[in-house]
Design a protein around this motif. Structure first.
Motif, mmCIF file in Angstrom:
data_model
loop_
_atom_site.group_PDB
_atom_site.id
_atom_site.type_symbol
_atom_site.label_atom_id
_atom_site.label_comp_id
_atom_site.label_asym_id
_atom_site.label_seq_id
_atom_site.Cartn_x
_atom_site.Cartn_y
_atom_site.Cartn_z
ATOM 1 N N GLU A 67 0.827 -1.202 0.000
ATOM 2 C CA GLU A 67 0.000 0.000 0.000
ATOM 3 C C GLU A 67 0.864 1.254 0.000
ATOM 4 N N LYS A 68 1.943 1.234 0.771
ATOM 5 C CA LYS A 68 2.841 2.380 0.807
ATOM 6 C C LYS A 68 3.500 2.598 -0.551
ATOM 7 N N ILE A 69 3.896 1.504 -1.197
ATOM 8 C CA ILE A 69 4.529 1.600 -2.511
ATOM 9 C C ILE A 69 3.536 2.154 -3.536
ATOM 10 N N LEU A 70 2.293 1.675 -3.487
ATOM 11 C CA LEU A 70 1.271 2.150 -4.415
ATOM 12 C C LEU A 70 0.973 3.635 -4.203
ATOM 13 N N LYS A 71 0.961 4.093 -2.951
ATOM 14 C CA LYS A 71 0.733 5.513 -2.685
ATOM 15 C C LYS A 71 1.859 6.360 -3.237
ATOM 16 N N LYS A 72 3.089 5.865 -3.159
ATOM 17 C CA LYS A 72 4.217 6.615 -3.700
ATOM 18 C C LYS A 72 4.168 6.658 -5.220
ATOM 19 N N LEU A 73 3.643 5.631 -5.838
ATOM 20 C CA LEU A 73 3.572 5.586 -7.289
ATOM 21 C C LEU A 73 2.473 6.485 -7.828
ATOM 22 N N GLU A 74 1.463 6.780 -7.027
ATOM 23 C CA GLU A 74 0.357 7.632 -7.489
ATOM 24 C C GLU A 74 0.741 9.053 -7.556
#
Length: 74
Positions: A67-74
């Motif tokens: 989830e943290k990685i996905l938030k950084k990618l957004e």
């Protein structure tokens, strides 16, 4: 005349000649593996509940990380 069999040089286990000692070594390793796995299971306690809890905790940690990685990618 001396016989080889008197000195344990008759080819090894099961009377198979050259292959006999190899089979004996394989059997020895299988016995060692079986005994060591029994001791490992005893040491771990064989408790499936603790394994499930650990897996759930690891899964939750992985989910949080993703989830943290996905938030950084957004």
């Amino acid at each position: 005349m001396m016989e080889y069999g008197g000195y344990g040089m008759d080819g090894g286990g099961f009377g198979l000649g050259f292959i006999g000692p190899i089979i004996n070594i394989i059997i020895l390793f299988a016995i060692i593996w079986a005994v060591s796995s029994m001791f490992n299971n005893r040491r771990d306690g064989g408790d499936n509940d603790s394994r499930i809890v650990r897996l759930e905790r690891d899964t939750e940690h992985t989910r949080d990380t993703l989830e943290k990685i996905l938030k950084k990618l957004e």
